[in-house]
Design a protein around this motif. Structure first.
Motif, mmCIF file in Angstrom:
data_model
loop_
_atom_site.group_PDB
_atom_site.id
_atom_site.type_symbol
_atom_site.label_atom_id
_atom_site.label_comp_id
_atom_site.label_asym_id
_atom_site.label_seq_id
_atom_site.Cartn_x
_atom_site.Cartn_y
_atom_site.Cartn_z
ATOM 1 N N LEU A 121 0.829 -1.206 0.000
ATOM 2 C CA LEU A 121 0.000 0.000 0.000
ATOM 3 C C LEU A 121 0.864 1.258 0.000
ATOM 4 C CD1 LEU A 121 -2.685 -1.277 2.514
ATOM 5 C CD2 LEU A 121 -3.153 -0.515 0.171
ATOM 6 N N ALA A 122 1.902 1.260 0.830
ATOM 7 C CA ALA A 122 2.755 2.445 0.922
ATOM 8 C C ALA A 122 3.504 2.665 -0.394
ATOM 9 C CB ALA A 122 3.734 2.312 2.089
ATOM 10 N N ARG A 123 3.877 1.564 -1.047
ATOM 11 C CA ARG A 123 4.557 1.696 -2.350
ATOM 12 C C ARG A 123 3.591 2.208 -3.428
ATOM 13 N NH1 ARG A 123 8.928 -0.310 -4.282
ATOM 14 N NH2 ARG A 123 7.863 -1.268 -6.051
ATOM 15 N N SER A 124 2.292 2.120 -3.169
ATOM 16 C CA SER A 124 1.298 2.692 -4.093
ATOM 17 C C SER A 124 0.921 4.108 -3.656
ATOM 18 C CB SER A 124 0.048 1.808 -4.137
ATOM 19 O OG SER A 124 0.376 0.535 -4.649
ATOM 20 N N LEU A 125 1.736 4.665 -2.783
ATOM 21 C CA LEU A 125 1.542 6.024 -2.269
ATOM 22 C C LEU A 125 0.227 6.176 -1.507
ATOM 23 C CD1 LEU A 125 2.934 8.126 -5.281
ATOM 24 C CD2 LEU A 125 4.162 7.085 -3.368
ATOM 25 N N ARG A 126 -0.236 5.080 -0.926
ATOM 26 C CA ARG A 126 -1.402 5.155 -0.047
ATOM 27 C C ARG A 126 -0.939 5.485 1.363
ATOM 28 N NH1 ARG A 126 -5.616 6.179 -3.032
ATOM 29 N NH2 ARG A 126 -5.736 4.773 -4.796
ATOM 30 N N GLU A 162 10.900 -2.146 6.326
ATOM 31 C CA GLU A 162 10.612 -1.964 4.898
ATOM 32 C C GLU A 162 9.353 -1.117 4.704
ATOM 33 O OE1 GLU A 162 10.531 -6.017 3.584
ATOM 34 O OE2 GLU A 162 12.706 -6.210 3.721
ATOM 35 N N ALA A 163 8.317 -1.396 5.495
ATOM 36 C CA ALA A 163 7.083 -0.602 5.388
ATOM 37 C C ALA A 163 7.346 0.846 5.793
ATOM 38 C CB ALA A 163 5.995 -1.225 6.253
ATOM 39 N N ASP A 164 8.139 1.006 6.835
ATOM 40 C CA ASP A 164 8.485 2.337 7.344
ATOM 41 C C ASP A 164 9.216 3.158 6.266
ATOM 42 O OD1 ASP A 164 8.826 4.220 9.597
ATOM 43 O OD2 ASP A 164 10.952 3.745 9.321
ATOM 44 N N ARG A 165 10.107 2.481 5.557
ATOM 45 C CA ARG A 165 10.911 3.152 4.522
ATOM 46 C C ARG A 165 10.022 3.785 3.452
ATOM 47 N NH1 ARG A 165 14.141 -0.963 1.371
ATOM 48 N NH2 ARG A 165 14.643 -1.669 3.465
ATOM 49 N N TYR A 166 8.856 3.173 3.193
ATOM 50 C CA TYR A 166 7.956 3.711 2.161
ATOM 51 C C TYR A 166 6.890 4.652 2.739
ATOM 52 C CZ TYR A 166 10.083 0.426 -1.068
ATOM 53 O OH TYR A 166 10.982 -0.242 -1.858
ATOM 54 N N GLY A 167 6.980 4.896 4.048
ATOM 55 C CA GLY A 167 6.097 5.907 4.622
ATOM 56 C C GLY A 167 4.921 5.389 5.433
ATOM 57 N N ALA A 168 4.830 4.066 5.643
ATOM 58 C CA ALA A 168 3.766 3.553 6.516
ATOM 59 C C ALA A 168 4.005 4.062 7.934
ATOM 60 C CB ALA A 168 3.762 2.027 6.500
ATOM 61 N N ARG A 169 2.912 4.274 8.664
ATOM 62 C CA ARG A 169 3.046 4.684 10.065
ATOM 63 C C ARG A 169 2.528 3.565 10.963
ATOM 64 N NH1 ARG A 169 0.086 9.605 11.292
ATOM 65 N NH2 ARG A 169 -1.237 9.179 9.494
ATOM 66 N N PHE A 170 2.897 3.628 12.237
ATOM 67 C CA PHE A 170 2.598 2.515 13.140
ATOM 68 C C PHE A 170 1.990 3.008 14.445
ATOM 69 C CE2 PHE A 170 5.920 1.259 10.293
ATOM 70 C CZ PHE A 170 5.521 -0.006 9.905
ATOM 71 N N HIS A 171 1.061 2.222 14.947
ATOM 72 C CA HIS A 171 0.591 2.417 16.317
ATOM 73 C C HIS A 171 0.851 1.117 17.061
ATOM 74 C CE1 HIS A 171 -1.849 3.410 19.795
ATOM 75 N NE2 HIS A 171 -2.407 2.226 19.675
ATOM 76 N N ASP A 172 1.733 1.165 18.063
ATOM 77 C CA ASP A 172 2.003 -0.027 18.866
ATOM 78 C C ASP A 172 0.957 -0.124 19.965
ATOM 79 O OD1 ASP A 172 4.283 -0.867 17.455
ATOM 80 O OD2 ASP A 172 5.463 0.702 18.448
#
Ligand SMILES: Cc1cc2nc3c(=O)[nH]c(=O)nc-3n(C[C@H](O)[C@H](O)[C@H](O)COP(=O)(O)OP(=O)(O)OC[C@H]3O[C@@H](n4cnc5c(N)ncnc54)[C@H](O)[C@@H]3O)c2cc1C
Length: 316
Positions: free
Chosen positions: A25-30, A69-79
């Protein structure tokens, strides 16, 4: 975390399925947020097997790499946990355990499943080390060893056959499954699988490792590993809050989906063990990618419809 304006996709669960979806998703700029409680199913195991290119990698190392890897493309996280979900004006709201609310256009449920283990003392303590369920996950590690199969249902007969492929020293303890029928007895006899009838009282240990299967009548059978057949219960609470219903399966319950993970609830997808009880890591990873691609395509179509409406409005 509180996102007033919202994101394209809320991915609930940051295991193999959720993280691979987040990368796609992040690689699709979502814009994507992964909400993760941090309890991947295979955490008790020393290594994850049948993961091409990463054979035997420690489960948490695999997820740490996937998250980076997800972080590198801009995904964000909630732990933390997603505690509630609801429909809201054509989108969704997800309540988080820190009191925040996440607004998202689509939801991917990658929440995994709970292994409900047989209630025999010792089983839970040794789960993922000397107590096993999957011949593909850890069968090679116990090849040729003394393997006990804890009988709890008809499926235990199948499990005895599967582990017999890996060892000549397999013993089926009938425990709560009842006595095998004639045909099954014959199969076990032909394959030299010892069948021990009667309930099991406990698994005995020494130095934290499995030592023996102990029957209720007291007899102890030395073994190196025990195979059990848990009930696999997908985490479906959020899905049910959104109006979905868990589907029954002979081995548990799950979220029914189409081939790309679309559920019966509009705008909600599911991937990994939440939707496929038998999915191993690589299958869950693939399902995450497939669901992410389907979600992106769905958003692309929605955005195109909105653009056409806006264009027509501007022209009139
Ligand atoms: C002991 C054991 C050993 C295994 N070994 C192997 C192996 O060697 N090879 C292999 O291919 N497979 C193995 N498996 C199977 C493997 O664990 C699964 O295929 C894989 O974990 C499925 O990935 P998933 O992303 O669907 O779920 P999970 O990895 O279980 O991840 C789900 C995530 O969602 C989070 N979550 C759930 N609900 C919420 C919520 N409400 N809010 C926020 N987060 C939430 C959980 O905390 C968890 O982090 C093993 C399984 C077990 C039990």
């Amino acid at each position: 975390m509180s996102t007033r304006h919202g994101v394209d996709v809320a991915v609930i669960g940051g295991g193999a399925a959720g993280l691979s979806a987040a990368v796609t998703l992040a690689r699709s700029l979502r814009s994507v947020v992964v909400v993760d409680g941090g309890e991947p199913r295979n955490a008790p195991a020393a290594g994850a097997h049948n993961v091409l290119g990463h054979e035997g990698i420690a489960p948490r190392d695999l997820l740490t790499a996937g998250r980076a890897e997800a972080d590198r493309y801009g995904a964000r996280f909630h732990d933390g946990r997603a505690v509630a979900a609801r429909h809201c004006e054509g989108a969704f709201e997800v309540d988080l355990d820190d009191g925040g609310t996440l607004r998202a256009r689509r939801i991917l449920l990658a929440t995994g499943l709970v292994d409900e283990l047989p209630d025999v003392p010792g089983v839970r303590d040794l789960w993922g080390t000397d107590v096993l369920h999957c011949p593909y996950c850890h069968g090679w590690e116990v090849r040729g060893r003394r393997i006990g199969v804890l009988g709890t249902s008809e499926l235990s007969l199948h499990q005895a056959l599967m582990f017999r492929q890996l060892s000549e020293h397999v013993t089926l303890f009938t425990h709560t499954m009842g006595s095998p029928e004639d045909q099954a007895w014959e199969q076990m006899a032909a394959l030299d699988v010892q069948v021990v009838e009667g309930p099991v009282r406990m698994l005995s240990t020494e130095g934290g490792r499995l030592r023996a299967v102990v029957l209720a009548e007291g007899h102890a059978f030395p073994v190196d590993a025990v195979a059990v057949a848990p009930r696999f219960t997908a985490r479906t609470d959020l899905y049910e809050q959104l109006g979905g219903a868990a589907a029954d399966h002979p081995m548990g319950s799950f979220i029914a989906t189409g081939p790309m993970g679309r559920t019966d609830v509009e705008g909600v997808w599911a991937a990994g063990n939440a939707a496929d009880l038998s999915a191993m890591v690589s299958v869950s990873t693939g399902a995450g990618v497939a669901a992410a691609a389907a979600i992106n395509a769905d958003l692309v179509a929605q955005d195109a419809r909105a653009a056409v409406r806006a264009r027509r409005a501007a022209a009139s």
